[in-house]
Write an enzyme that holds these catalytic residues in place. Structure first.
Site, PDB file in Angstrom:
ATOM      1  N   TYR A 135      21.554 -81.295  15.819  1.00  0.00           N
ATOM      2  CA  TYR A 135      21.609 -81.842  14.454  1.00  0.00           C
ATOM      3  C   TYR A 135      22.164 -80.797  13.493  1.00  0.00           C
ATOM      4  CZ  TYR A 135      19.841 -83.770  10.024  1.00  0.00           C
ATOM      5  OH  TYR A 135      19.713 -84.243   8.748  1.00  0.00           O
ATOM      6  N   LYS A 139      25.600 -81.055  11.065  1.00  0.00           N
ATOM      7  CA  LYS A 139      25.531 -80.952   9.611  1.00  0.00           C
ATOM      8  C   LYS A 139      26.381 -79.790   9.087  1.00  0.00           C
ATOM      9  CE  LYS A 139      23.169 -84.567   8.617  1.00  0.00           C
ATOM     10  NZ  LYS A 139      23.783 -85.672   7.847  1.00  0.00           N
ATOM     11  N   THR A 168      11.034 -89.682   4.921  1.00  0.00           N
ATOM     12  CA  THR A 168      11.629 -90.896   5.459  1.00  0.00           C
ATOM     13  C   THR A 168      11.242 -91.009   6.927  1.00  0.00           C
ATOM     14  OG1 THR A 168      13.641 -89.729   6.101  1.00  0.00           O
ATOM     15  CG2 THR A 168      13.595 -90.709   3.889  1.00  0.00           C
TER      16      THR A 168
END
Length: 237
Positions: A135, A139, A168
């Site tokens: 990840y 990014k 979230t």
């Protein structure tokens, strides 16, 4: 009133961004992976339209761009869709924003979701195609893509946003940042033409920060664009 596309708008930051923009009176087109994931905003019926497609499937990304073209030129596009799961992360977080940007008519403002975790990303671009990208890698790459685009097209600004660690589904319940602040910067950038810097900012809560040095390195940016072009067969205009 602006016409704005938000990708990955079914839940989380994407939905909050789209809902806030619609609440301010803008015409918002939302993207979700499948039609059943297009969530209604507060006060249903405020979406100007919806497009669908799985951005983890490279063959579906051009179809998403085709659907978007039916709405004409957007004033702003918020590339919010993202995932932390390998191997899909490279496609969703980096390849999809690149291909959509290349295939769609250029808006006035491009906003790409980055992360503070990009600072731990690798500049080893072999990971982009071999399924080993983390990840953080993806990014870093989308941040470098953003800053490479920042001065590429006259009349189009490009900004990267770190929304913070927000509660979230992706961030989890232990996240320490505020959800409202998490989507506030991208809604602000999408609707304001007078920001400083006018393009090429790396933003956190409406303030600029310094990204990973590689993100601003023209040599790394060109390597990244070259790998993305070779991987996808799609070139930037």
């Amino acid at each position: 009133m602006s016409l704005i596309l938000v990708t990955g708008a079914s839940t989380g930051l994407g939905h909050a961004t789209a809902d806030a923009l619609a609440g301010d009176g803008h015409d918002v087109v939302v993207h979700a992976r499948t039609p059943d994931r297009v969530a209604a905003p507060s006060g249903a019926g405020r979406w100007a339209g919806a497009i669908t497609g799985d951005l983890s499937e490279t063959d579906e990304i051009p179809e998403v761009a085709r659907q978007a073209a039916e709405f004409g030129r957007f004033d702003a596009v918020v590339h919010n869709a993202g995932t932390m799961h390998a191997p899909e992360a490279a496609t969703v977080n980096t390849v999809a924003p690149y291909v959509l940007t290349a295939l769609m008519e250029k808006p006035s403002t491009l906003v790409y979701l980055s992360s503070s975790m990009h600072r731990d990303g690798s500049t080893d671009l072999t990971r982009l195609a071999d399924g080993t990208a983390t990840y953080s890698d993806t990014k870093l790459w989308v941040t470098a893509l953003t800053l490479a685009l920042a001065s590429r097209w006259e009349g189009t600004a490009a900004h990267a946003v770190d929304p913070g660690w927000v509660p979230t589904r992706m961030g989890g319940p232990a996240a320490s940042d505020d959800l409202t602040a998490g989507h506030g910067t991208q809604t602000w950038l999408a609707t304001h033409s007078t920001v400083t810097p006018p393009t090429g900012g790396y933003w956190y809560h409406q303030h600029t920060q310094d990204p990973h040095p590689a993100a601003r390195d023209p040599r790394f940016q060109e390597r990244l664009l070259g790998v993305l072009r070779e991987l996808t067969g799609v070139a930037l205009g």
